[in-house]
Scaffold this motif. Structure first.
Motif, PDB file in Angstrom:
ATOM      1  N   ALA A  61       0.849  -1.181   0.000  1.00  0.00           N
ATOM      2  CA  ALA A  61       0.000   0.000   0.000  1.00  0.00           C
ATOM      3  C   ALA A  61       0.892   1.240   0.000  1.00  0.00           C
ATOM      4  N   ASP A  62       0.423   2.290  -0.634  1.00  0.00           N
ATOM      5  CA  ASP A  62       1.222   3.522  -0.720  1.00  0.00           C
ATOM      6  C   ASP A  62       1.580   4.056   0.668  1.00  0.00           C
ATOM      7  N   SER A  63       0.691   3.858   1.623  1.00  0.00           N
ATOM      8  CA  SER A  63       0.890   4.418   2.956  1.00  0.00           C
ATOM      9  C   SER A  63       2.050   3.779   3.716  1.00  0.00           C
ATOM     10  N   VAL A  64       2.490   2.592   3.285  1.00  0.00           N
ATOM     11  CA  VAL A  64       3.570   1.904   4.007  1.00  0.00           C
ATOM     12  C   VAL A  64       4.806   1.701   3.146  1.00  0.00           C
ATOM     13  N   LYS A  65       4.716   2.047   1.879  1.00  0.00           N
ATOM     14  CA  LYS A  65       5.838   1.824   0.960  1.00  0.00           C
ATOM     15  C   LYS A  65       7.080   2.559   1.469  1.00  0.00           C
ATOM     16  N   GLY A  66       8.193   1.834   1.479  1.00  0.00           N
ATOM     17  CA  GLY A  66       9.432   2.425   1.955  1.00  0.00           C
ATOM     18  C   GLY A  66       9.651   2.300   3.453  1.00  0.00           C
ATOM     19  N   ARG A  67       8.609   1.929   4.183  1.00  0.00           N
ATOM     20  CA  ARG A  67       8.725   1.773   5.646  1.00  0.00           C
ATOM     21  C   ARG A  67       8.541   0.320   6.083  1.00  0.00           C
ATOM     22  N   PHE A  68       7.668  -0.407   5.393  1.00  0.00           N
ATOM     23  CA  PHE A  68       7.370  -1.801   5.740  1.00  0.00           C
ATOM     24  C   PHE A  68       7.973  -2.729   4.694  1.00  0.00           C
ATOM     25  N   THR A  69       8.361  -3.919   5.143  1.00  0.00           N
ATOM     26  CA  THR A  69       8.867  -4.944   4.245  1.00  0.00           C
ATOM     27  C   THR A  69       8.226  -6.278   4.585  1.00  0.00           C
ATOM     28  N   ILE A  70       7.641  -6.917   3.579  1.00  0.00           N
ATOM     29  CA  ILE A  70       7.077  -8.250   3.759  1.00  0.00           C
ATOM     30  C   ILE A  70       8.083  -9.273   3.264  1.00  0.00           C
ATOM     31  N   SER A  71       8.207 -10.380   3.983  1.00  0.00           N
ATOM     32  CA  SER A  71       9.112 -11.452   3.573  1.00  0.00           C
ATOM     33  C   SER A  71       8.520 -12.779   4.031  1.00  0.00           C
ATOM     34  N   ARG A  72       9.054 -13.859   3.517  1.00  0.00           N
ATOM     35  CA  ARG A  72       8.552 -15.171   3.907  1.00  0.00           C
ATOM     36  C   ARG A  72       9.689 -16.173   3.942  1.00  0.00           C
ATOM     37  N   ASP A  73       9.501 -17.211   4.740  1.00  0.00           N
ATOM     38  CA  ASP A  73      10.440 -18.321   4.830  1.00  0.00           C
ATOM     39  C   ASP A  73       9.622 -19.589   4.600  1.00  0.00           C
ATOM     40  N   ASN A  74       9.748 -20.164   3.421  1.00  0.00           N
ATOM     41  CA  ASN A  74       8.931 -21.329   3.068  1.00  0.00           C
ATOM     42  C   ASN A  74       9.413 -22.615   3.742  1.00  0.00           C
ATOM     43  N   VAL A  75      10.550 -22.575   4.399  1.00  0.00           N
ATOM     44  CA  VAL A  75      10.999 -23.729   5.191  1.00  0.00           C
ATOM     45  C   VAL A  75      10.355 -23.668   6.579  1.00  0.00           C
ATOM     46  N   LYS A  76      10.308 -22.459   7.140  1.00  0.00           N
ATOM     47  CA  LYS A  76       9.704 -22.269   8.464  1.00  0.00           C
ATOM     48  C   LYS A  76       8.196 -22.030   8.399  1.00  0.00           C
ATOM     49  N   ASN A  77       7.627 -21.999   7.193  1.00  0.00           N
ATOM     50  CA  ASN A  77       6.180 -21.751   7.036  1.00  0.00           C
ATOM     51  C   ASN A  77       5.757 -20.462   7.741  1.00  0.00           C
ATOM     52  N   THR A  78       6.517 -19.407   7.536  1.00  0.00           N
ATOM     53  CA  THR A  78       6.256 -18.158   8.239  1.00  0.00           C
ATOM     54  C   THR A  78       6.374 -16.978   7.285  1.00  0.00           C
ATOM     55  N   VAL A  79       5.494 -16.017   7.470  1.00  0.00           N
ATOM     56  CA  VAL A  79       5.577 -14.753   6.744  1.00  0.00           C
ATOM     57  C   VAL A  79       5.786 -13.653   7.775  1.00  0.00           C
ATOM     58  N   TYR A  80       6.560 -12.653   7.398  1.00  0.00           N
ATOM     59  CA  TYR A  80       6.925 -11.574   8.314  1.00  0.00           C
ATOM     60  C   TYR A  80       6.494 -10.228   7.755  1.00  0.00           C
ATOM     61  N   LEU A  81       6.308  -9.286   8.656  1.00  0.00           N
ATOM     62  CA  LEU A  81       6.115  -7.897   8.263  1.00  0.00           C
ATOM     63  C   LEU A  81       7.047  -7.060   9.137  1.00  0.00           C
ATOM     64  N   HIS A  82       8.097  -6.540   8.511  1.00  0.00           N
ATOM     65  CA  HIS A  82       9.041  -5.675   9.202  1.00  0.00           C
ATOM     66  C   HIS A  82       8.528  -4.241   9.064  1.00  0.00           C
ATOM     67  N   MET A  83       8.297  -3.593  10.196  1.00  0.00           N
ATOM     68  CA  MET A  83       7.706  -2.254  10.178  1.00  0.00           C
ATOM     69  C   MET A  83       8.688  -1.274  10.811  1.00  0.00           C
ATOM     70  N   ASN A  84       9.109  -0.301  10.031  1.00  0.00           N
ATOM     71  CA  ASN A  84      10.035   0.732  10.501  1.00  0.00           C
ATOM     72  C   ASN A  84       9.362   2.103  10.430  1.00  0.00           C
ATOM     73  N   SER A  85       9.954   3.064  11.111  1.00  0.00           N
ATOM     74  CA  SER A  85       9.449   4.448  11.099  1.00  0.00           C
ATOM     75  C   SER A  85       7.958   4.488  11.362  1.00  0.00           C
ATOM     76  N   LEU A  86       7.531   3.778  12.374  1.00  0.00           N
ATOM     77  CA  LEU A  86       6.105   3.670  12.665  1.00  0.00           C
ATOM     78  C   LEU A  86       5.496   5.010  13.043  1.00  0.00           C
ATOM     79  N   LYS A  87       4.244   5.185  12.632  1.00  0.00           N
ATOM     80  CA  LYS A  87       3.496   6.413  12.880  1.00  0.00           C
ATOM     81  C   LYS A  87       2.238   6.070  13.682  1.00  0.00           C
ATOM     82  N   PRO A  88       1.695   7.044  14.401  1.00  0.00           N
ATOM     83  CA  PRO A  88       0.450   6.764  15.138  1.00  0.00           C
ATOM     84  C   PRO A  88      -0.662   6.240  14.238  1.00  0.00           C
ATOM     85  N   GLU A  89      -0.693   6.677  12.998  1.00  0.00           N
ATOM     86  CA  GLU A  89      -1.732   6.198  12.082  1.00  0.00           C
ATOM     87  C   GLU A  89      -1.542   4.754  11.647  1.00  0.00           C
ATOM     88  N   ASP A  90      -0.441   4.129  12.027  1.00  0.00           N
ATOM     89  CA  ASP A  90      -0.258   2.700  11.781  1.00  0.00           C
ATOM     90  C   ASP A  90      -0.935   1.847  12.853  1.00  0.00           C
TER      91      ASP A  90
END
Length: 120
Positions: A61-90
């Protein structure tokens, strides 16, 4: 059908970081595109990020571009959301979701959600 359990939410100050995790059950995790969505108080659930089955494609989404990163590990069956520069509107409940396609309308398997609160 895959089952999803989110973790990693909490209270953080504006400008801080959090990493959300979503653990999936079952042996077909790599068959699913995965996504993160969020719902703020009084608002509808909204798209945050999607990652393809292999992890080779991501969408934000435009509102999180450049601040959030989605990644996954198909061995661990896990998806992640790394969130940086968090704002109150998050501030929202964050849900992970699974789909056989990368179309938003096809995400139909949901976790229970994890609360993220960003203080100003």
């Amino acid at each position: 059908q895959v089952q999803l359990v989110e973790s990693g939410g909490g209270l953080v100050q504006a400008g801080g970081s959090l990493r959300l995790s979503c653990a999936a059950s079952g042996r077909t995790f790599s068959s699913y595109a995965m996504g993160w969505f969020r719902q703020a108080p009084g608002k509808e659930r909204a798209f945050v990020a999607i990652i393809s089955r292999s992890g080779g494609s991501t969408y934000y989404a435009d509102s999180v571009k450049g601040r959030f990163t989605i990644s996954r590990d198909n061995v661990k069956n896990t998806v992640y959301l790394h969130m940086n520069s968090l704002k109150p509107e998050d501030t929202a409940v964050y849900y992970c979701a699974a789909s056989f396609t990368e179309m938003l309308r096809d995400f139909n398997t949901w976790g229970q959600g994890t609360q993220v609160t960003v203080s100003s």
